[in-house]
Design an enzyme around this catalytic site. Structure first.
Site, PDB file in Angstrom:
ATOM      1  N   HIS A   1      39.917  16.851   6.200  1.00 44.67           N
ATOM      2  CA  HIS A   1      38.849  16.083   6.850  1.00 44.67           C
ATOM      3  C   HIS A   1      37.610  16.018   5.950  1.00 44.67           C
ATOM      4  O   HIS A   1      37.093  14.931   5.656  1.00 44.67           O
ATOM      5  CB  HIS A   1      38.503  16.749   8.189  1.00 44.67           C
ATOM      6  CG  HIS A   1      37.443  16.048   8.968  1.00 44.67           C
ATOM      7  ND1 HIS A   1      37.714  15.158   9.979  1.00 44.67           N
ATOM      8  CD2 HIS A   1      36.097  16.115   8.898  1.00 44.67           C
ATOM      9  CE1 HIS A   1      36.583  14.701  10.498  1.00 44.67           C
ATOM     10  NE2 HIS A   1      35.580  15.273   9.858  1.00 44.67           N
ATOM     11  N   GLU A   2      37.141  17.181   5.499  1.00 52.97           N
ATOM     12  CA  GLU A   2      35.931  17.207   4.667  1.00 52.97           C
ATOM     13  C   GLU A   2      36.173  16.522   3.324  1.00 52.97           C
ATOM     14  O   GLU A   2      35.268  15.887   2.776  1.00 52.97           O
ATOM     15  CB  GLU A   2      35.436  18.643   4.473  1.00 52.97           C
ATOM     16  CG  GLU A   2      35.107  19.408   5.760  1.00 52.97           C
ATOM     17  CD  GLU A   2      34.131  18.697   6.690  1.00 52.97           C
ATOM     18  OE1 GLU A   2      33.285  17.926   6.193  1.00 52.97           O
ATOM     19  OE2 GLU A   2      34.234  18.886   7.922  1.00 52.97           O
TER      20      GLU A   2
ATOM     21  N   HIS B   1      35.419  12.912   3.745  1.00 53.61           N
ATOM     22  CA  HIS B   1      33.969  12.653   3.622  1.00 53.61           C
ATOM     23  C   HIS B   1      33.548  12.696   2.147  1.00 53.61           C
ATOM     24  O   HIS B   1      32.768  11.865   1.681  1.00 53.61           O
ATOM     25  CB  HIS B   1      33.174  13.726   4.383  1.00 53.61           C
ATOM     26  CG  HIS B   1      33.145  13.543   5.868  1.00 53.61           C
ATOM     27  ND1 HIS B   1      32.672  12.397   6.472  1.00 53.61           N
ATOM     28  CD2 HIS B   1      33.488  14.388   6.887  1.00 53.61           C
ATOM     29  CE1 HIS B   1      32.732  12.532   7.798  1.00 53.61           C
ATOM     30  NE2 HIS B   1      33.230  13.728   8.076  1.00 53.61           N
TER      31      HIS B   1
ATOM     32  N   GLU C   1      32.882   8.922   9.378  1.00 49.10           N
ATOM     33  CA  GLU C   1      33.901   9.611  10.156  1.00 49.10           C
ATOM     34  C   GLU C   1      35.247   8.896  10.031  1.00 49.10           C
ATOM     35  O   GLU C   1      36.301   9.536  10.095  1.00 49.10           O
ATOM     36  CB  GLU C   1      33.433   9.673  11.621  1.00 49.10           C
ATOM     37  CG  GLU C   1      34.067  10.757  12.440  1.00 49.10           C
ATOM     38  CD  GLU C   1      33.749  12.189  12.013  1.00 49.10           C
ATOM     39  OE1 GLU C   1      32.777  12.394  11.247  1.00 49.10           O
ATOM     40  OE2 GLU C   1      34.497  13.091  12.407  1.00 49.10           O
TER      41      GLU C   1
END
Lengths: 501, 501
Positions: A266-267, A270, A296
């Site tokens: 997830h990170e 980003h 997101e």
């Protein structure tokens, strides 16, 4: 070349430097700083924040901005410069319309309110937090009132701070669709998913091995270690100083295999966004992601759309099994994929699966809307919250700590933020569908070749930073604006296949 | 209460905040930042540095300073405020006497010169660096000329920047004493020390175990982990944001047991100084150590006076042996103590033992003195350097890389800095002697009770920060000003005992 913009540039650079310093202090506080540092460091950060505000809001900048907003001046600006002027205008509108002393009072109040919220959550006493919440909402209503233009509702002013493309009308359409299609699906899936044995996930997983595997995962999806670092913190997050210094954190739990792995993917999503922003716009006002929702969308694209697919794990699942042979030798890939996609109604948003996640957001959105149109008393909130959980999820929180008090956002006055999470996932689905028409996504994933995927995202989305908004980006990538249909279709197809419904 | 000082306070606070931000970027660059970050981050740091300079040197601060320097205003100031005004005055004198454009040109030049030095050292070509060195010295002479008052020599202006208590007269007396007493001793010791087998030090030592043991050592000597952190960097250093956030780094080498251990004790000495500075003066201009020399005295007090003594290791040597039983099981404590105190003439300053260290400094000091009184040509320097090494150490560098080019200081224009290292060790010895008269030092060390030692240093030295200078502190602690006799006596006694001379 605009002479006016040339004059503005060093003033913007100074703001940028102060803002970067604030980011570094924030990073350091979350990852490194010793326990007792905070009281003294907060003095430093307070002064830097004041200087940052002064560097943005002052007569020199104001005059240049006004001039640059004139039609005649706009002609001399590049597309990027126009976008910078637009962003600066937004910041001015946001900050100048609120009297400074009220803004300061609000910031001081929320820092107290946040501590009260933490205590109330710990003590499971909503009534201790309620008066603070009430006052924060009054503040926010007043501020939104100052800023509301035309027939914009106060809540829409707040929504606009996170994504200008999603007002009440758009969100209602989006969420109605989800409610009618996903709530019945969730109930159906939950019954089937109960039979999936996920006990393997909660065995003991050596932390050092987790770190090593997570580092591998980050690099595998495209995190560039020449431009970024991974550290540890209580809650995973991403922070950039500029496009050549993007940092992510992870949290490792010995008795949970999935947690750190999906956090790092997830990170990394980003981070890849920030790393791919063009050199020409990094360190400017448009040198970050296009919106909360757009950001997101990229983290969830990597985490869910890619990261929870069988194709993604096909080439690397053996490596995972070999890292923890004792725990995983009897868990085959199909079993693992069912495990990481197990879905069921749930009470806690941050621990929710892909299918129920959006329902959590809808409940918050509906309550925020009611709060800002005076349709509910603060005292009634826990009841309303619990009723909605019962209605949509079929379960009721037994305490306020696992109900209305679970999230920190409201204690900071962050209303209008939650929808971004749902927008992100839906946008990710839409982008995935469009990409899948243009390139053999399954094949790339199956071959462990994520480069064409990252390159596409870079060229069509990332490199433009905040020059374009969410809908402009979607038009560019997909030829149409936001459409929730893709998201609903994605969830339906995925879960129907997975559980042979 | 001084109203004028009250007006100055927020201006000083702003400087402090910007300076703290610069420190954090420096820390981050050395310990964390990704490889490619530098080009973009340097833009940020450049702007913050400019803002820092502007926050110090401007009409508002200047007017308040001039007023506070008047006798009438001084009456209203506390001791601390007087010291702050004195420090601010020094900074002004230093910066305002040099035309800004010359100062900028110098800074730009040294950043190039430093790269040229690094290249010249790598290529072992002094002649490539010589022209840069020449120009840097011209800059420094000119700047010192602007600032010289009374009959102060240019070199003394530079010495004064590092410690106002040590001018040429004091240093000549100090170093003559060392030369006459220590050079013969070193030759005598070296012969005996040759027989000490130190091969155990260069076996393989697991890095993770080194880290763990070094962390233990830091805590053992008094490093407070609630107020500080340990990280890794290419060269060990200490950096503080304020007295509640003091950071040290270490470097670990698999084939060297001592290196990381004594580095961590050394840096812990610096850190304990900064952690013990009084809350009332941290984040002010007198909130750091009293001088370079005084700071170095504390790091060397811990590293050498305490850290290389048998009493210190008595209670913890078993722990070290148990950490690496295969390597150390046959090395008893006496052997180990001889090993960590092995001495011999050497060519490289940073690797020198306690006995030869000061000789390295004397050579640099004598050459700097010659340079600033035009007694030597730049072209002749390698020859002069090598002659001095032959004369004092009895050995001659075979290359300039291990001779005149070994240190980075001159490439940055840091002349007058080297003596601080020697002052530090000598001051440490003097303080140790005085403390030993007041408390049972041996016994405390033997019992592993370092608290009374740290408390004494805190109360008599550390907590005062830079309110007092080196000699004022020594008067307070020992009842006399700097006296090199203690240092020479310490070295003589120590090495005569160790090697039964």
């Amino acid at each position: 070349m605009s002479k006016t913009f040339e004059k503005l540039q060093p003033l913007l650079d100074k703001s940028m430097a102060l803002q970067t310093a604030r980011s570094l202090f924030e990073w350091d506080d979350q990852t490194t700083a010793p326990f007792e540092a905070a009281d003294y460091t907060s003095k430093v950060v307070g002064i830097l924040s004041d200087e940052y505000m002064k560097s943005m809001i002052n007569d020199d900048v104001r005059k240049l901005l006004k001039k640059l907003q004139e039609d005649k001046e706009q002609e001399d600006l590049t597309e990027t410069q126009k976008a910078i002027v637009r962003e600066l205008g937004k910041t001015y509108e946001q900050l100048e319309s609120i009297p400074p002393e009220e803004y300061r009072a609000f910031n001081e109040y929320t820092s107290i309110a946040n501590r009260k919220w933490a205590k109330a959550k710990k003590d499971n006493k909503y009534e201790d937090f309620a008066p603070y919440l009430k006052k924060i909402i009054e503040f926010k209503k007043k501020f939104a009132g100052y800023r509301a233009k035309g027939n914009k509702k106060p809540y829409e002013v707040l929504l606009g701070d996170y994504d200008e493309c999603f007002m009440i009308k758009e969100l209602d359409t989006f969420f109605d669709k989800v409610k009618s299609d996903i709530i019945p699906l969730l109930k159906e899936v939950a019954k089937k998913a109960e039979t999936v044995d996920k006990s393997y996930n909660y065995l003991s997983y050596d932390i050092d091995k987790q770190k090593e595997f997570c580092k591998f995962l980050a690099g595998y999806v495209g995190f560039d270690f020449n431009r970024g670092v991974i550290a540890e913190s209580a809650h995973p997050f991403t922070m950039q100083l500029h496009n050549h210094d993007v940092r992510i954190t992870d949290r490792y739990m010995e008795n949970n295999l999935e947690s750190a792995m999906f956090s790092i993917i997830h990170e990394s999503g980003h981070a890849i966004y920030e790393m791919n922003i063009d050199d020409a716009i990094t360190q400017t006002l448009v040198g970050g992601g296009a919106s909360m929702g757009m950001h997101e969308s990229q983290s969830r694209f990597y985490e869910n759309l890619i990261g929870r697919s069988k194709d993604f794990w096909e080439p690397i699942y053996d490596k995972l099994v070999n890292t923890y042979p004792d725990n995983l030798k009897d868990i085959n890939l199909d079993h693992f994929i069912k495990g990481i996609n197990k879905a069921a109604p749930s009470l806690i948003r941050t621990e929710a699966d892909e299918l129920s996640y959006c329902i959590h957001i809808i409940i918050r959105y509906e309550i925020e809307k009611m709060l800002f149109s005076d349709e509910v008393d603060i005292e009634e909130l826990p009841k309303v919250w619990n009723q909605k959980y019962e209605e949509y999820m079929g379960i009721t929180p037994t305490t306020d700590a696992e109900g209305i008090l679970q999230d920190t956002h409201w204690s900071y006055g962050e209303f209008g933020y939650f929808p971004s999470y749902a927008i992100g996932t839906a946008v990710a689905s839409q982008i995935y569908f469009c990409m899948d028409e243009l390139m053999p996504m399954d094949q790339y994933l199956n071959e462990g070749n994520l480069i064409p995927i990252r390159d596409f995202l870079r060229d069509y989305i990332h490199k433009h930073g905040a020059v374009r908004n969410t809908n402009q980006i979607l038009m560019e990538v997909c030829g149409e604006e936001f459409n929730a249909e893709y998201y609903v279709t994605y969830l339906k197809e995925k879960y129907k296949n997975l559980y042979s419904l």
